[in-house]
Design an enzyme around this catalytic site. Structure first.
Site, PDB file in Angstrom:
ATOM      1  N   SER A 169      12.889   3.312  -2.764  1.00 14.42           N
ATOM      2  CA  SER A 169      11.960   4.448  -2.677  1.00 14.42           C
ATOM      3  C   SER A 169      11.869   5.181  -4.012  1.00 14.42           C
ATOM      4  O   SER A 169      11.146   6.156  -4.147  1.00 14.42           O
ATOM      5  CB  SER A 169      12.400   5.411  -1.578  1.00 14.42           C
ATOM      6  OG  SER A 169      13.765   5.753  -1.731  1.00 14.42           O
ATOM      7  N   ASN A 223      21.954  10.719   4.771  1.00 11.82           N
ATOM      8  CA  ASN A 223      21.052  11.161   5.840  1.00 11.82           C
ATOM      9  C   ASN A 223      20.858  12.674   5.853  1.00 11.82           C
ATOM     10  O   ASN A 223      19.736  13.162   5.978  1.00 11.82           O
ATOM     11  CB  ASN A 223      21.564  10.675   7.199  1.00 11.82           C
ATOM     12  CG  ASN A 223      21.611   9.166   7.275  1.00 11.82           C
ATOM     13  OD1 ASN A 223      21.042   8.492   6.406  1.00 11.82           O
ATOM     14  ND2 ASN A 223      22.254   8.623   8.287  1.00 11.82           N
ATOM     15  N   THR A 275     -27.958  27.211  12.764  1.00 12.91           N
ATOM     16  CA  THR A 275     -27.222  26.531  13.841  1.00 12.91           C
ATOM     17  C   THR A 275     -27.968  25.209  14.011  1.00 12.91           C
ATOM     18  O   THR A 275     -29.192  25.158  13.806  1.00 12.91           O
ATOM     19  CB  THR A 275     -27.235  27.328  15.173  1.00 12.91           C
ATOM     20  OG1 THR A 275     -28.580  27.420  15.635  1.00 12.91           O
ATOM     21  CG2 THR A 275     -26.654  28.718  15.024  1.00 12.91           C
ATOM     22  N   HIS A 276     -27.263  24.160  14.318  1.00 15.22           N
ATOM     23  CA  HIS A 276     -27.859  22.799  14.376  1.00 15.22           C
ATOM     24  C   HIS A 276     -28.520  22.423  13.051  1.00 15.22           C
ATOM     25  O   HIS A 276     -29.446  21.611  13.029  1.00 15.22           O
ATOM     26  CB  HIS A 276     -28.895  22.695  15.497  1.00 15.22           C
ATOM     27  CG  HIS A 276     -28.432  23.229  16.805  1.00 15.22           C
ATOM     28  ND1 HIS A 276     -27.825  22.458  17.764  1.00 15.22           N
ATOM     29  CD2 HIS A 276     -28.461  24.490  17.300  1.00 15.22           C
ATOM     30  CE1 HIS A 276     -27.521  23.206  18.814  1.00 15.22           C
ATOM     31  NE2 HIS A 276     -27.877  24.450  18.557  1.00 15.22           N
ATOM     32  N   LYS A 296     -30.199  13.218 -12.313  1.00 13.05           N
ATOM     33  CA  LYS A 296     -29.197  13.594 -11.324  1.00 13.05           C
ATOM     34  C   LYS A 296     -28.139  14.554 -11.830  1.00 13.05           C
ATOM     35  O   LYS A 296     -27.713  14.493 -12.976  1.00 13.05           O
ATOM     36  CB  LYS A 296     -28.491  12.336 -10.809  1.00 13.05           C
ATOM     37  CG  LYS A 296     -29.424  11.382 -10.112  1.00 13.05           C
ATOM     38  CD  LYS A 296     -29.529  11.676  -8.647  1.00 13.05           C
ATOM     39  CE  LYS A 296     -28.388  11.006  -7.936  1.00 13.05           C
ATOM     40  NZ  LYS A 296     -28.476  11.226  -6.502  1.00 13.05           N
ATOM     41  N   ASN A 352     -24.800  15.467  -9.794  1.00 12.44           N
ATOM     42  CA  ASN A 352     -24.118  15.229  -8.521  1.00 12.44           C
ATOM     43  C   ASN A 352     -22.917  16.152  -8.312  1.00 12.44           C
ATOM     44  O   ASN A 352     -22.141  16.369  -9.237  1.00 12.44           O
ATOM     45  CB  ASN A 352     -23.644  13.775  -8.455  1.00 12.44           C
ATOM     46  CG  ASN A 352     -24.802  12.796  -8.517  1.00 12.44           C
ATOM     47  OD1 ASN A 352     -25.895  13.096  -8.035  1.00 12.44           O
ATOM     48  ND2 ASN A 352     -24.583  11.661  -9.142  1.00 12.44           N
ATOM     49  N   GLU A 370     -17.824  16.460  -3.127  1.00 12.67           N
ATOM     50  CA  GLU A 370     -17.830  15.201  -2.364  1.00 12.67           C
ATOM     51  C   GLU A 370     -16.438  14.604  -2.252  1.00 12.67           C
ATOM     52  O   GLU A 370     -16.026  14.125  -1.192  1.00 12.67           O
ATOM     53  CB  GLU A 370     -18.760  14.180  -3.039  1.00 12.67           C
ATOM     54  CG  GLU A 370     -20.227  14.548  -2.941  1.00 12.67           C
ATOM     55  CD  GLU A 370     -21.067  13.623  -3.809  1.00 12.67           C
ATOM     56  OE1 GLU A 370     -21.605  12.644  -3.282  1.00 12.67           O
ATOM     57  OE2 GLU A 370     -21.161  13.873  -5.025  1.00 12.67           O
ATOM     58  N   TYR A 430      19.040   8.804  12.417  1.00 11.30           N
ATOM     59  CA  TYR A 430      18.282   8.332  11.266  1.00 11.30           C
ATOM     60  C   TYR A 430      17.937   6.856  11.400  1.00 11.30           C
ATOM     61  O   TYR A 430      18.737   6.049  11.869  1.00 11.30           O
ATOM     62  CB  TYR A 430      19.076   8.549   9.960  1.00 11.30           C
ATOM     63  CG  TYR A 430      18.352   8.008   8.743  1.00 11.30           C
ATOM     64  CD1 TYR A 430      17.391   8.766   8.093  1.00 11.30           C
ATOM     65  CD2 TYR A 430      18.579   6.709   8.276  1.00 11.30           C
ATOM     66  CE1 TYR A 430      16.688   8.260   7.011  1.00 11.30           C
ATOM     67  CE2 TYR A 430      17.884   6.197   7.190  1.00 11.30           C
ATOM     68  CZ  TYR A 430      16.939   6.981   6.562  1.00 11.30           C
ATOM     69  OH  TYR A 430      16.240   6.489   5.494  1.00 11.30           O
ATOM     70  N   GLN A 484      12.056   6.688   5.701  1.00 11.49           N
ATOM     71  CA  GLN A 484      11.774   6.718   4.264  1.00 11.49           C
ATOM     72  C   GLN A 484      10.258   6.744   4.017  1.00 11.49           C
ATOM     73  O   GLN A 484       9.801   7.194   2.978  1.00 11.49           O
ATOM     74  CB  GLN A 484      12.395   5.480   3.605  1.00 11.49           C
ATOM     75  CG  GLN A 484      12.171   5.380   2.120  1.00 11.49           C
ATOM     76  CD  GLN A 484      13.050   4.310   1.498  1.00 11.49           C
ATOM     77  OE1 GLN A 484      14.259   4.456   1.457  1.00 11.49           O
ATOM     78  NE2 GLN A 484      12.448   3.233   1.041  1.00 11.49           N
ATOM     79  N   LYS A 498       7.829   9.861   2.863  1.00 10.04           N
ATOM     80  CA  LYS A 498       7.722  10.459   1.533  1.00 10.04           C
ATOM     81  C   LYS A 498       6.344  10.354   0.898  1.00 10.04           C
ATOM     82  O   LYS A 498       5.758  11.362   0.515  1.00 10.04           O
ATOM     83  CB  LYS A 498       8.749   9.852   0.583  1.00 10.04           C
ATOM     84  CG  LYS A 498      10.109   9.885   1.177  1.00 10.04           C
ATOM     85  CD  LYS A 498      11.202  10.235   0.320  1.00 10.04           C
ATOM     86  CE  LYS A 498      12.365  10.642   1.205  1.00 10.04           C
ATOM     87  NZ  LYS A 498      12.438   9.950   2.518  1.00 10.04           N
TER      88      LYS A 498
HETATM   89  N1  ARG Z   1      15.833   6.676   0.778  1.00 10.61           N
HETATM   90  C1  ARG Z   1      16.246   7.065   2.079  1.00 10.61           C
HETATM   91  C2  ARG Z   1      15.103   7.818   2.775  1.00 10.61           C
HETATM   92  O1  ARG Z   1      14.230   8.194   2.092  1.00 10.61           O
HETATM   93  C3  ARG Z   1      17.432   7.961   1.977  1.00 10.61           C
HETATM   94  C4  ARG Z   1      18.300   7.951   3.177  1.00 10.61           C
HETATM   95  C5  ARG Z   1      18.953   6.639   3.286  1.00 10.61           C
HETATM   96  N2  ARG Z   1      19.944   6.637   4.272  1.00 10.61           N
HETATM   97  C6  ARG Z   1      20.435   5.500   4.699  1.00 10.61           C
HETATM   98  N3  ARG Z   1      21.333   5.584   5.583  1.00 10.61           N
HETATM   99  N4  ARG Z   1      19.972   4.362   4.250  1.00 10.61           N
HETATM  100  O2  ARG Z   1      15.083   8.010   3.947  1.00 10.61           O
END
Ligand code: ARG
Length: 455
Positions: A22, A109, A154-155, A282, A284, A289, A316, A321, A324
């Site tokens: 990650s 975790n 309206t509409h 043009k 734009n 948009e 967990y 992951q 993110k």
């Molecule tokens: N990179 C992991 C995440 O974003 C971190 C936690 C990982 N924990 C584990 N037990 N593998 O969730």
């Protein structure tokens, strides 16, 4: 890092390393991760779990790692899996074996849950600032055009005259609700998960209250299993962001319509428009948009998060992951949209005459004529159909209400008198003098209240 391969003899497959890492996106958590680790090391020393000297070495080392990242000289190695491992590995290189003590009484975790809370808390604060800025821009545009009358729709059909300032204040209200939603979600995000361990708590005599104070949290989580597996606060941010983007997208749509040749109500500054590579005439409204388009992207992220979480057993799971990229993208999309909108709104030139032309041409005073008949004793339903016939007649004769004679009016109802002719756009607006209405008196009050609110 060798210790996370633990009982394994084989190195991870190269493709697996790439697939599971990650680091390419969670590096964004580095500041929060380091702050969390500094607080954790301090707490371990305070509790006598590590020595004060060890904590000092670790904390100084973490500060150096942060500097390396901020100076752009930190080596992000994919095989280190995530930002937590990457920072700890570098700490080991910098301070030696004592680095291994940092992770005492902690799991990745609860560490990642903490980092995410800190990230979302900061994002909420920045979002609130961004929304306030846009509210400010709307208020100043409203003040600049305080008495300009806009055809209200309206509409998408011209309906009744309204003050442009009233229309802009409608967006202020939506954004105010967004602010309240983000603030409300902040209460639930402001709960510190560190100290939950992998899922069951830890065996050391830790001080979670101390950690919360150090890290600026007002509460601590009360169930370790929930703490490491809860991503509600991430989803809540995504939900509040989706609503906010929906509001911005509606505003975008109006800007697009209004700057088009058919409406021609506003002129966008050239800095917020682009030309066409083919058609020289043009101009734009690309910024608007794109904002409209990006709303879809933020909703997609929200749905992805909900679906990712819905099947997960406690506690967990690595699936998490995947929270993110969606979160980071949502935050970055919302913040940049808020910022570019605030700037764009400030440059809008209102074409007052064009708005007024539509107001005077579109039979927008029909409701006022019906209300007039009601004031003379007609029922509203009858008044409505009388004026409807009058409108058809006027359209057929290609005349505006103001161009009809009193005798023409009287053909539709004997209740019409000379005073019917005194109904104007200004009187129409002024008569809507109820709380929340478009009368200048009301809008003046609403503007003052809004201005006070944004400080
Ligand atoms: N990179 C992991 C995440 O974003 C971190 C936690 C990982 N924990 C584990 N037990 N593998 O969730």
């Amino acid at each position: 890092m060798s210790h996370i391969r633990g009982r394994f003899q084989k190195a991870a497959d190269e493709l697996v390393v790439k697939y599971t890492s990650s680091l390419p996106f969670d590096w964004r958590l580095y500041r929060h991760d380091i702050n969390g680790s500094i607080a954790h090391a301090g707490m371990l020393a305070k509790q006598g779990i590590i020595s004060a000297e060890e904590a000092e070495v670790i904390i100084n080392g973490l500060v150096s790692v942060r500097e390396e990242i901020e100076q752009g000289i930190f080596q992000f190695k994919l095989e280190l899996e995530d930002i937590h491992m990457a920072i700890e590995a570098r700490l080991l290189e910098l301070v030696g074996k004592v680095a291994g003590k940092l992770h005492t009484a902690r799991s990745r975790n609860d560490q990642v849950a903490l980092d995410m809370c800190l990230y979302v808390k900061e994002a909420i604060v920045n979002t609130l600032t961004g929304i306030r800025q846009l509210q400010r821009a709307l208020i100043s545009l409203a003040y600049e055009n305080k008495s300009v009358v806009l055809p209200g729709y309206t509409h998408l059909q011209p309906a009744q005259p309204v003050l442009l300032s009233h229309h802009l204040l409608a967006y202020f209200e939506m954004l105010q609700r967004d602010i309240e939603r983000f603030k409300d979600s902040l209460r639930r995000t402001d709960v510190m998960p560190l100290g939950s361990g992998a899922l069951a708590g830890v065996t050391y005599n830790i001080d979670r209250e101390f950690l919360a104070r150090e890290l600026g949290f007002s509460q601590i989580t009360s169930n370790s299993i929930d703490a490491v597996s809860d991503r509600d606060f991430v989803i809540e941010y995504g939900a509040a962001a989706s609503l906010c983007m929906m509001h911005l997208s509606r505003l975008a749509e109006e800007i697009i319509l209004w700057s088009g040749a058919e409406f021609n109500f506003i002129e966008l500054d050239e800095a917020y428009a682009t030309g066409s590579s083919l058609m020289p005439q043009k101009k734009n409204p690309d910024v608007a948009e794109l904002a409209r388009g990006k709303a879809g992207r933020v909703y997609g992220r929200l749905v992805a998060l909900l679906v990712m979480m819905k099947g997960l057993p406690l506690a967990y799971n690595r699936d998490m992951q995947e929270d993110k990229e969606g979160l980071f993208d949502t935050v970055e999309t919302l913040l940049s949209t808020l910022e570019v909108f605030s700037n764009m709104i400030k440059t809008i030139k209102v074409k007052v005459e064009n708005m007024e032309r539509v107001v005077s041409r579109g039979y927008l005073l029909a409701t006022d004529l019906a209300d007039y008949l009601v004031s003379k004793g007609e029922t509203f339903r009858n008044a409505h159909s009388i004026v409807a016939r009058l409108v058809s007649y006027a359209i057929e004769k290609e005349k505006l209400f103001s161009e009809l004679s009193l005798s023409e009016f009287k053909r539709f109802s004997p209740l019409f008198g000379e005073d019917a002719k005194s109904i104007t756009v200004a009187s129409s607006v002024a008569l809507r003098d109820t709380i929340g209405g478009t009368a200048p008196k009301q809008v003046e009050k609403a503007l003052a209240a809004a201005k006070k609110m944004i400080g």
